[in-house]
Design an enzyme around this catalytic site. Structure first.
Site, PDB file in Angstrom:
ATOM      1  N   ALA A  33      -2.486  -4.085   5.137  1.00  0.00           N
ATOM      2  CA  ALA A  33      -2.935  -2.721   5.867  1.00  0.00           C
ATOM      3  C   ALA A  33      -3.972  -2.034   4.693  1.00  0.00           C
ATOM      4  O   ALA A  33      -3.369  -0.917   4.300  1.00  0.00           O
ATOM      5  CB  ALA A  33      -1.707  -2.009   6.231  1.00  0.00           C
ATOM      6  N   HIS A  38      -6.174   0.424  -2.080  1.00  0.00           N
ATOM      7  CA  HIS A  38      -6.133  -0.713  -2.640  1.00  0.00           C
ATOM      8  C   HIS A  38      -7.413  -1.299  -3.106  1.00  0.00           C
ATOM      9  O   HIS A  38      -7.464  -2.131  -3.848  1.00  0.00           O
ATOM     10  CB  HIS A  38      -5.722  -1.460  -1.302  1.00  0.00           C
ATOM     11  N   LYS A 155       0.248   5.889  -7.708  1.00  0.00           N
ATOM     12  CA  LYS A 155       0.801   6.447  -6.379  1.00  0.00           C
ATOM     13  C   LYS A 155       2.463   5.935  -6.420  1.00  0.00           C
ATOM     14  O   LYS A 155       3.121   6.782  -6.214  1.00  0.00           O
ATOM     15  CB  LYS A 155       0.169   6.143  -5.279  1.00  0.00           C
ATOM     16  N   ASP A 156       2.514   4.739  -6.728  1.00  0.00           N
ATOM     17  CA  ASP A 156       3.781   4.131  -6.512  1.00  0.00           C
ATOM     18  C   ASP A 156       4.403   4.064  -8.168  1.00  0.00           C
ATOM     19  O   ASP A 156       4.604   3.276  -8.703  1.00  0.00           O
ATOM     20  CB  ASP A 156       3.948   2.790  -6.134  1.00  0.00           C
ATOM     21  N   SER A 191      -1.774   5.828   1.855  1.00  0.00           N
ATOM     22  CA  SER A 191      -0.825   5.121   1.882  1.00  0.00           C
ATOM     23  C   SER A 191      -0.955   4.320   3.170  1.00  0.00           C
ATOM     24  O   SER A 191      -1.303   4.690   4.380  1.00  0.00           O
ATOM     25  CB  SER A 191       0.401   5.922   2.006  1.00  0.00           C
TER      26      SER A 191
HETATM   27  O1  PAF Z   1       3.046  -1.863  -3.628  1.00  0.00           O
HETATM   28  C1  PAF Z   1       3.198  -2.446  -2.897  1.00  0.00           C
HETATM   29  O2  PAF Z   1       2.419  -3.004  -1.938  1.00  0.00           O
HETATM   30  C2  PAF Z   1       4.322  -3.670  -3.034  1.00  0.00           C
HETATM   31  O3  PAF Z   1       5.592  -2.909  -3.454  1.00  0.00           O
HETATM   32  C3  PAF Z   1       4.179  -5.006  -3.886  1.00  0.00           C
HETATM   33  C4  PAF Z   1       4.003  -4.506  -5.208  1.00  0.00           C
HETATM   34  C5  PAF Z   1       3.092  -5.613  -3.373  1.00  0.00           C
HETATM   35  C6  PAF Z   1       5.496  -5.879  -3.733  1.00  0.00           C
HETATM   36  O4  PAF Z   1       5.819  -6.255  -2.769  1.00  0.00           O
END
Ligand code: PAF
Length: 289
Positions: A33, A38, A155-156, A191
């Protein structure tokens, strides 16, 4: 690579192994997605690899291990065609998009990676087992791709801190590269879950970046940690929203709450549920400046 040329696709580990080239490999791990956030990670990976001629690999896998029983694993958007399209012409060599059976051939693994104390606080407290699921799949994906480096989003932030510890404590030897959060024009952190929001929820969600912004402004005027947190809460406002799951100023490496004697970089982190969607956000704050 021309604009419309797609990267090669491997859907199982045998094909992945066949397509791996010798030399450095930079991996962008995603659950698909894909959005511009990304693509920023991909651009950073490609920029790095241009220097050393290595491979850039994107993984796309919605990892069941990191979702709680009452979470959105079943409804999480799966958009492989659109993701491959979005990656076309961006300098990615290979996409690894395994099935759950390929990733976990014996069913859920008996041995998993313990994320340590970082796995129990904030996101980890709200989502028990989440970071063990993340640490386990990240370890497997890095092993399968032979990663020499992997790129993750700021962000994470807690995920990033867990992965940094994982790599350091288990001597995994690959480099962790962090990329700043990409925001929509109105400030909402990008997100894959933003697509769940109705127009009204999308508006309500802006409370979170507004809160983060309020905290940042307080920190810029020299406020200590507790005042930064209060300013963030005030800017977030209550409206018809629930209170945030958490809003805190923490040590960026350990996520231990920062006290008012804290001086130096800290993280202001927050999580808010809007309708059925949980959103997270954070920003770096300089305290005691
Ligand atoms: O950040 C994400 O999209 C997920 O937590 C990851 C790092 C791909 C692990 O599944």
């Amino acid at each position: 690579m021309s604009r419309d040329v797609r990267p090669a696709l491997a859907v199982d580990r045998t094909e992945l192994a066949r397509r791996l080239a010798d030399g450095p490999r930079t991996v962008v791990m995603t659950m698909g997605a894909l959005h511009q956030g990304h693509l920023d990670l991909v651009a950073e990976a490609v920029r790095r690899r241009r220097a050393d001629g290595g491979q850039v690999i994107v993984t796309i896998f919605v990892n069941p291990l990191q979702f709680g029983a009452d979470e959105d694993f079943d409804t999480y958007p799966r958009t492989l065609e659109a993701d491959l399209e979005a990656l076309a012409g961006r300098g990615v060599d290979l996409v690894y998009a395994p099935s759950a059976a390929d990733m976990y051939p014996g069913g859920p693994p008996k041995v998993t990676v313990d994320p340590g104390p970082l796995g129990d606080v904030f996101e980890g407290a709200v989502r028990p087992g989440h970071f063990a699921g993340v640490a386990t799949v990240v370890t497997k994906l890095a092993a399968r791709t032979g990663a020499t480096a992997a790129v993750f989003g700021q962000k994470d932030a807690q995920q990033l801190a867990v992965i940094r510890r994982l790599v350091a404590d288990l001597d995994l030897g690959w480099e962790v590269i962090a990329v700043p959060t990409r925001r929509e024009a109105d400030g909402l952190a990008m997100s894959s879950r933003n697509r769940y929001l109705t127009p009204a929820e999308r508006q309500a969600a802006l409370a979170l970046p507004r809160g983060i912004g309020g905290g940042l402004a307080a920190a810029a005027s020299g406020a200590p940690a507790s005042q930064v947190r209060r300013a963030a809460l005030a800017a977030l406002g209550r409206g018809d929203l629930r209170l945030p799951d958490y809003l805190a100023v923490v040590d960026p490496a350990t996520f231990a709450p920062a006290d008012d004697a804290w001086s130096g970089p800290a993280l202001l982190i927050g999580a808010l549920k809007v309708g059925a969607t949980r959103l997270i956000d954070n920003a770096e704050v300089a305290l005691g400046a």
